[in-house]
Scaffold this active site. Structure first.
Site, mmCIF file in Angstrom:
data_model
loop_
_atom_site.group_PDB
_atom_site.id
_atom_site.type_symbol
_atom_site.label_atom_id
_atom_site.label_comp_id
_atom_site.label_asym_id
_atom_site.label_seq_id
_atom_site.Cartn_x
_atom_site.Cartn_y
_atom_site.Cartn_z
ATOM 1 N N SER A 71 26.523 32.501 36.146
ATOM 2 C CA SER A 71 26.739 32.820 34.729
ATOM 3 C C SER A 71 26.698 34.325 34.499
ATOM 4 O O SER A 71 27.566 34.881 33.814
ATOM 5 C CB SER A 71 25.674 32.137 33.863
ATOM 6 O OG SER A 71 25.744 30.739 34.021
ATOM 7 N N GLN A 179 32.240 27.214 42.625
ATOM 8 C CA GLN A 179 32.355 25.884 43.233
ATOM 9 C C GLN A 179 33.042 25.929 44.590
ATOM 10 O O GLN A 179 32.862 25.032 45.414
ATOM 11 C CB GLN A 179 33.151 24.938 42.313
ATOM 12 C CG GLN A 179 32.384 24.482 41.091
ATOM 13 C CD GLN A 179 31.217 23.572 41.429
ATOM 14 O OE1 GLN A 179 31.220 22.830 42.408
ATOM 15 N NE2 GLN A 179 30.193 23.616 40.605
ATOM 16 N N HIS A 201 22.963 28.601 44.433
ATOM 17 C CA HIS A 201 22.474 27.210 44.413
ATOM 18 C C HIS A 201 23.578 26.164 44.502
ATOM 19 O O HIS A 201 23.295 24.971 44.604
ATOM 20 C CB HIS A 201 21.568 26.957 43.206
ATOM 21 C CG HIS A 201 22.252 26.795 41.887
ATOM 22 N ND1 HIS A 201 22.488 25.556 41.336
ATOM 23 C CD2 HIS A 201 22.730 27.703 41.001
ATOM 24 C CE1 HIS A 201 23.075 25.730 40.141
ATOM 25 N NE2 HIS A 201 23.227 27.019 39.928
ATOM 26 N N CYS A 324 26.121 21.201 32.007
ATOM 27 C CA CYS A 324 25.876 21.923 30.761
ATOM 28 C C CYS A 324 26.314 21.085 29.566
ATOM 29 O O CYS A 324 25.829 21.276 28.474
ATOM 30 C CB CYS A 324 26.634 23.234 30.758
ATOM 31 S SG CYS A 324 26.623 24.034 32.349
HETATM 32 C C1 LIG Z 1 27.412 26.368 38.214
HETATM 33 C C2 LIG Z 1 28.600 27.165 37.813
HETATM 34 C C3 LIG Z 1 28.452 28.394 37.146
HETATM 35 C C4 LIG Z 1 27.108 28.911 36.723
HETATM 36 O O1 LIG Z 1 26.336 29.304 37.814
HETATM 37 P P1 LIG Z 1 24.738 29.483 37.611
HETATM 38 O O2 LIG Z 1 24.298 30.129 38.877
HETATM 39 O O3 LIG Z 1 24.185 28.126 37.428
HETATM 40 O O4 LIG Z 1 24.561 30.372 36.422
HETATM 41 C C5 LIG Z 1 29.576 29.114 36.845
HETATM 42 N N1 LIG Z 1 30.800 28.660 37.179
HETATM 43 C C6 LIG Z 1 30.986 27.497 37.812
HETATM 44 C C7 LIG Z 1 32.356 27.072 38.167
HETATM 45 C C8 LIG Z 1 29.897 26.701 38.143
HETATM 46 O O5 LIG Z 1 30.089 25.544 38.761
#
Ligand SMILES: *Cc1c(COP(=O)(O)O)cnc(C)c1O
Length: 395
Positions: A71, A179, A201, A324
């Site tokens: 994010s 992703q 993560h 989310c």
């Molecule tokens: C999970 C995700 C995010 C956000 O990543 P965080 O490390 O959880 O803030 C942004 N973009 C995509 C495509 C995601 O899958």
């Protein structure tokens, strides 16, 4: 039995990653900005992690900036490119309708600050067309942001072609590769990428750690002001265990990339085939151009949330879309972008597999899902209307 099939929401950390982090927490306690030996040991770990992450995407270490996650990386990339553009009179931004909210909500804020945003369509298969990007580019375009792979439906975008169009026009190109990283190969040079977001993560690293790649020569403005960490682009004492864990997790998943891709996509295809036997069900997103572990279905007459709860009781951890948005009753903006009607976009199930899943688990999940869908339809007034012909099937 507990089956984890929600790897697009987050992943379990391998023991080797935890070991690296534990070692840092115990022994690498110095502040990397300190001149003494404990500080310098931390600075060394930081430098090695930067080098390792850079190598995984074909970048230079100086082009990697560590952040608190996907994010933050998305926010910084977009705000920075928008602001840098504005200084040259460029206030037009291009993206797509099915980006992660970290991108879409940042763009919406910028719209309120005087920027103009064009969101391109992703069509029924969930894939952006490079020629649409080319046609949308204008003299005053400051940024194009298109994700490498979608988090809900797993579709992989023609990033290299989009990047080529942007490079030709001299427009900054950012991609949210959160992703994709660790699951498909990434090469920022070959793919013509100017900025790329990563999150640890999503590939076996810790939560709260990410990175932003910024090509040499592309300006990067800070979101967080303070000390001179990350060459003045991101203040705050570096999260050494997190960063070291991220580097370890990334290199582990790249080492096993081909092996995992073959194995996991085999599981994915078997699960898709089994779930396709359910009447009035559809796979969301292109069948071929999708992430190895992504299975996303809509079952007509079935609410996603109810299905999730039944599956959880059977020990299956899945998702009804992005983590989310679940918890809210809004239909998925991704499925709406594919042109699915509201009532169908409510009824989706996302299973995201990893190399830790087995064919036995796939069979168990398919059987439980078939059973749950049949049960939920039996008690659904909507399904009754569909069966009686009082309502038209849309799938
Ligand atoms: C999970 C995700 C995010 C956000 O990543 P965080 O490390 O959880 O803030 C942004 N973009 C995509 C495509 C995601 O899958």
């Amino acid at each position: 039995m507990q089956i984890y099939a929600d790897n697009a929401a987050t992943t379990r950390m391998p023991g080797a990653v935890i070991d690296v982090m534990k070692e840092c927490m115990e022994n690498i306690y110095g502040n990397p900005s300190s001149l003494h030996s404990p500080g310098q040991r931390a600075a060394e770990v930081l430098a090695q992690a930067r080098e390792s992450v850079a190598l995984m995407i074909g970048a230079e270490p100086k082009e990697i900036f560590f952040t608190s996650g996907g994010s933050e990386s998305d926010n910084q990339a977009i705000r920075s490119a928008a602001l840098a553009g504005k200084r040259k009179g460029k206030t037009h931004l291009i993206s797509t309708a099915f980006e992660h909210h970290a991108v879409l909500h940042t763009l919406r804020k910028l719209e309120g600050e005087g920027f103009e945003v064009t969101l391109l369509p992703v069509y029924e298969n969930g894939i952006v067309r490079a020629e649409d990007v080319r046609n949308a580019l204008r003299e005053d375009t400051a940024l194009v942001s298109v994700m490498t792979a979608n988090n809900e439906i797993g579709t992989i975008q023609p990033v290299k072609e989009i990047g080529a169009a942007c490079r030709e026009a001299g427009v900054v190109f950012h991609t949210d590769a959160v992703q994709a990283a660790g699951h498909i190969g990434l090469d920022v040079k070959e793919m013509n990428i100017d900025m790329l977001s990563l999150s640890a993560h999503k590939f076996g690293g810790p939560k709260g750690t990410g990175a932003l790649y910024v090509r040499k020569g592309v300006p990067l403005l800070p979101l967080i002001e303070g000390g001179a960490q990350e060459r003045g682009r991101r203040a705050g004492t570096e999260n050494i265990p997190g960063i070291a864990g991220m580097a370890k997790a990334f290199s582990l998943s790249m080492e096993r990339l081909e092996e995992n891709r073959a194995y996991v996509s085999g599981l994915r295809d078997a699960l898709i085939e089994k779930l396709s036997e359910i009447p009035h069900a559809r796979v969301n997103g292109d069948r071929e151009r999708r992430l190895p572990g992504n299975v996303n279905f809509c079952f007509e007459g079935v609410e996603g949330e109810s299905l999730l709860l039944l599956l959880d009781a059977d020990g299956i951890a899945a998702s009804s879309g992005s983590a989310c948005t679940s918890g809210s009753l809004d239909p998925s903006h991704v499925l709406l972008a594919l042109g699915l009607p509201h009532e169908v976009a409510h009824g989706s199930l996302r299973l995201t597999l990893s190399a830790e899943n087995t064919m036995e688990e796939v069979e168990y999940m398919a059987a439980k899902i078939k059973h749950a869908v049949r049960y939920l339809r039996e008690i659904s007034p909507v399904w009754e209307e569909l069966e009686k012909g009082e309502r038209k099937h849309v799938i």
